[in-house]
Scaffold this active site. Structure first.
Site, PDB file in Angstrom:
ATOM      1  N   GLY A  52     -32.617  -7.200   5.500  1.00  0.00           N
ATOM      2  CA  GLY A  52     -32.700  -8.416   4.701  1.00  0.00           C
ATOM      3  C   GLY A  52     -32.449  -9.685   5.489  1.00  0.00           C
ATOM      4  O   GLY A  52     -32.483 -10.780   4.932  1.00  0.00           O
ATOM      5  N   ASN A  87     -34.595 -10.311  12.032  1.00  0.00           N
ATOM      6  CA  ASN A  87     -34.460  -9.239  13.020  1.00  0.00           C
ATOM      7  C   ASN A  87     -33.946  -9.800  14.354  1.00  0.00           C
ATOM      8  O   ASN A  87     -34.274 -10.922  14.732  1.00  0.00           O
ATOM      9  CB  ASN A  87     -35.829  -8.565  13.224  1.00  0.00           C
ATOM     10  CG  ASN A  87     -35.775  -7.364  14.162  1.00  0.00           C
ATOM     11  OD1 ASN A  87     -36.093  -7.464  15.336  1.00  0.00           O
ATOM     12  ND2 ASN A  87     -35.322  -6.240  13.658  1.00  0.00           N
ATOM     13  N   THR A 145     -37.893 -11.192   8.877  1.00  0.00           N
ATOM     14  CA  THR A 145     -36.783 -10.383   8.365  1.00  0.00           C
ATOM     15  C   THR A 145     -37.088  -8.902   8.585  1.00  0.00           C
ATOM     16  O   THR A 145     -38.224  -8.522   8.848  1.00  0.00           O
ATOM     17  CB  THR A 145     -36.579 -10.610   6.852  1.00  0.00           C
ATOM     18  OG1 THR A 145     -37.775 -10.234   6.149  1.00  0.00           O
ATOM     19  CG2 THR A 145     -36.244 -12.056   6.560  1.00  0.00           C
ATOM     20  N   ASP A 146     -36.058  -8.074   8.490  1.00  0.00           N
ATOM     21  CA  ASP A 146     -36.259  -6.637   8.536  1.00  0.00           C
ATOM     22  C   ASP A 146     -35.578  -6.002   7.327  1.00  0.00           C
ATOM     23  O   ASP A 146     -35.104  -6.720   6.439  1.00  0.00           O
ATOM     24  CB  ASP A 146     -35.764  -6.052   9.866  1.00  0.00           C
ATOM     25  CG  ASP A 146     -34.263  -6.243  10.095  1.00  0.00           C
ATOM     26  OD1 ASP A 146     -33.496  -6.336   9.108  1.00  0.00           O
ATOM     27  OD2 ASP A 146     -33.854  -6.300  11.260  1.00  0.00           O
ATOM     28  N   ALA A 147     -35.542  -4.692   7.285  1.00  0.00           N
ATOM     29  CA  ALA A 147     -35.045  -3.993   6.106  1.00  0.00           C
ATOM     30  C   ALA A 147     -33.555  -4.246   5.838  1.00  0.00           C
ATOM     31  O   ALA A 147     -33.041  -3.854   4.796  1.00  0.00           O
ATOM     32  CB  ALA A 147     -35.334  -2.492   6.210  1.00  0.00           C
TER      33      ALA A 147
END
Lengths: 132, 132, 132, 132
Positions: C23, C26, C19-21
């Protein structure tokens, strides 16, 4: 370190994208194996990490240690045994053992602190975790 | 596809962790190179991606395409030229060209939609982007 | 594109580290999902990728395309259906469909060329692959 | 642990792909920051890691430890100071300090063994490294 209260074992396989130009799993991949190990540990204990995360509490990693004993090659199958070994008021420790066949290829630990997600301020370890 | 309105070039080097057992940058790493390219493009245009992200809008990737022309080896230095090439009401396209020395080693594109972060519902492209 | 000769489906779960920022998984993680899909496809066909790789031939990715239809969230379970759809003398194409429950969340393709590992020169597609 | 013989500092920025759903750099990313730190250390000392690697010797990671003191957010700029702190016949240790502005956000170490690449058998630390 006290006796583990509970152990859970996840089964994994080295992905091609996790290898590096040495032909083996990159050293950073092991922290992802640990992460998967503790997420599956929590799931087996009846508490998905998604639930923890969505509940506004994060279990941030405060410290980590890894000993690399044997290389893991692409496509190798291995087990990640994860145990909850130390439990304080606001922090706790998971230990990990990676085995390929009967052979220990790596071990390590992660120490975690519980924080309120929005503020990143420390909070107490959830009750259910304290009673595992 | 229209003429690029603006191009920005970021300079990178292949990290060891980005290589795989073939000894070259893993195919998935290129999408990260593209991501860095567009983030630096936006920064050069005066708008950090962090600002966009924190402003409640996300520029989700709706589509991506990559052509791998020459392998990138560990420690190779290369440039990622990123251009904004298509701009609609709710979506836009970045194109990318990766060059090592004078040689094009890869190219591709990402098409993006703007969404409201909380709901993931489509919103209009920000004014400032539309006027780049 | 011709009818798929064979399809294999792998079952995965979104890892926290993927996951990335935003949520969600990616955009680069999807190429790793595709990679796992085709490795499991080959295994199901009786040919491990490790065997191919160790045999001195690499199936390099020449081109890739991805359409992101719905976000994948942390811990989501999904299937990667991988099909061999095009087969030439020196290249072939895999197509992929990612499904969560009954819903298609992404699809795409990778086009591959066979190369001799040491020289990175093109060679013919292995017989067994041509007869799948 | 002895006084560092030499220190080199690399400047980095948190990539979007390195963040996770907590919004901060994933714990595994730090081992990649360390890896970049020691590669730049070796380069500054006149010895590219590619050269070492291509010379048939690999510096495998035997052990690693990380203390996470403050979260790193997307797009944060930070420095990785890498020092060679311990040097034995067949192994050596790098220590790392990550600073954002004047603030230490993480530190750690990696202990390495030198191995012959083909056999993965231990060999002596190269002369040039022993004399840094």
């Amino acid at each position: 370190m006290t006796e583990p209260r509970r152990t859970f074992t996840a089964h994994l396989r080295v992905r091609f994208g996790e290898t590096d130009a040495m032909g083996v799993a990159n050293n950073a991949a092991y922290l992802q194996y640990f992460e998967i190990g503790r997420i599956e540990f929590l799931r087996a204990a009846g508490h998905s990490y998604a639930e923890v995360h969505n509940g506004g509490i994060d279990m941030v990693v405060a410290e980590a240690g890894i000993r690399y004993l044997r290389p893991l090659w692409f496509d190798d199958e291995f087990d990640v045994a994860c145990s909850l070994t130390d439990l304080g008021r606001a922090s706790f420790t998971f230990t990990y053992e990676l085995k390929r066949g009967g052979e220990i290829v790596a071990n390590g630990f992660t120490r975690h602190a519980c924080v309120e997600r929005a503020s990143m301020r420390p909070v107490r370890v959830p009750e259910w975790l304290a009673h595992l």
